[in-house]
Scaffold this motif. Structure first.
Motif, short mmCIF file in Angstrom:
data_model
loop_
_atom_site.label_atom_id
_atom_site.label_comp_id
_atom_site.label_asym_id
_atom_site.label_seq_id
_atom_site.Cartn_x
_atom_site.Cartn_y
_atom_site.Cartn_z
N GLY A 44 40.36 92.16 -31.69
CA GLY A 44 39.42 92.14 -32.81
C GLY A 44 38.15 92.91 -32.49
O GLY A 44 37.61 93.63 -33.34
N LEU A 45 37.67 92.77 -31.25
CA LEU A 45 36.48 93.54 -30.84
C LEU A 45 36.77 95.03 -30.82
O LEU A 45 35.96 95.84 -31.27
N LEU A 46 37.95 95.39 -30.29
CA LEU A 46 38.32 96.81 -30.21
C LEU A 46 38.56 97.41 -31.59
O LEU A 46 38.40 98.61 -31.79
N ALA A 47 38.96 96.58 -32.54
CA ALA A 47 39.25 97.07 -33.89
C ALA A 47 37.99 97.14 -34.76
O ALA A 47 38.09 97.34 -35.96
N ASP A 51 30.99 95.82 -35.58
CA ASP A 51 30.45 95.99 -36.93
C ASP A 51 30.76 94.78 -37.82
O ASP A 51 30.03 94.50 -38.77
N ASN A 52 31.86 94.10 -37.52
CA ASN A 52 32.28 92.97 -38.35
C ASN A 52 32.57 91.79 -37.43
O ASN A 52 33.59 91.75 -36.76
N SER A 53 31.69 90.80 -37.42
CA SER A 53 31.83 89.69 -36.48
C SER A 53 32.97 88.74 -36.85
O SER A 53 33.31 87.86 -36.08
#
Length: 198
Positions: A44-47, A51-53
């Motif tokens: 999720g962080l890499l994707a 920008d989107n938490s």
């Protein structure tokens, strides 16, 4: 249950190691679910999680849910697998149960399939030929369902001779193609498990 016919539970599941297997799968499964949760967060962080938490928790929850569902299905299949003979009614249970009445069966086949890598040499009636274990599989097609019964436990041991004889006796009432041959083969295997190699 048929009156006058006791239910015969067939030894096709995990007669010796069910509890240990369930504990092991549960512990390893919990670890895998946790790792999937962490991996989902990283993905999720890499994707674009900077920008989107919301992405890291969504990915983490998604992967953990997939792993938990897979774990649940595996535990259910280990816990539920089994088969029994209730008079002339044969039931085989995995994730779902199927029952067929041998008396009204349309066809019966008994064939040995080759399983690689089972190779348990024990006093439990296992016959190993060149590293390949042959497993007899009884397939009964009836108006209600088609039932496929492996005559070896999930631990690799042939079902006991008494259970083979009980199956042969129940098949003796069937008038469909293959029933007489299957009953004869079961009686022969009850006397000598090496019959399956012929």
């Amino acid at each position: 249950m048929n009156p006058g016919h006791p239910r015969i539970v067939l030894s096709v599941g995990y007669p010796r190691g069910r509890t240990g297997r369930l504990v092991t799968v549960s512990i390893l499964g919990a670890v895998v679910v946790g790792l999937c949760c962490c991996l989902g967060g990283i993905l999720g962080l890499l994707a674009g999680g900077g920008d989107n938490s919301a992405l890291p928790p969504i990915f983490a929850l998604g992967l953990a849910t997939v792993a938990a569902v897979g774990l649940g299905l595996m535990i259910a299949s280990i816990a539920r697998v089994g088969a029994w003979l209730d008079g002339t009614r044969l039931t085989v249970r995995g994730l779902t149960s199927r029952t067929v009445d041998l008396q009204t069966a349309r066809s019966v086949t008994l064939a040995a399939t080759a399983d690689s890598n089972t190779g348990i040499a024990s006093d439990g009636g296992v016959v190993v030929t060149g590293g390949v274990t042959r497993t007899p599989v009884l397939t009964v097609v009836g108006p209600e369902a088609t039932v496929r019964l492996r005559l070896r436990s999930r631990e690799g041991v042939l079902i006991p001779a008494s259970e083979m004889a009980a199956l042969a006796g129940a098949l003796s009432v069937a008038q469909c193609p293959g029933a007489r041959e299957a009953a004869s083969w079961l009686q022969a295997m009850a006397s000598d498990p090496r019959t399956m190699l012929m």
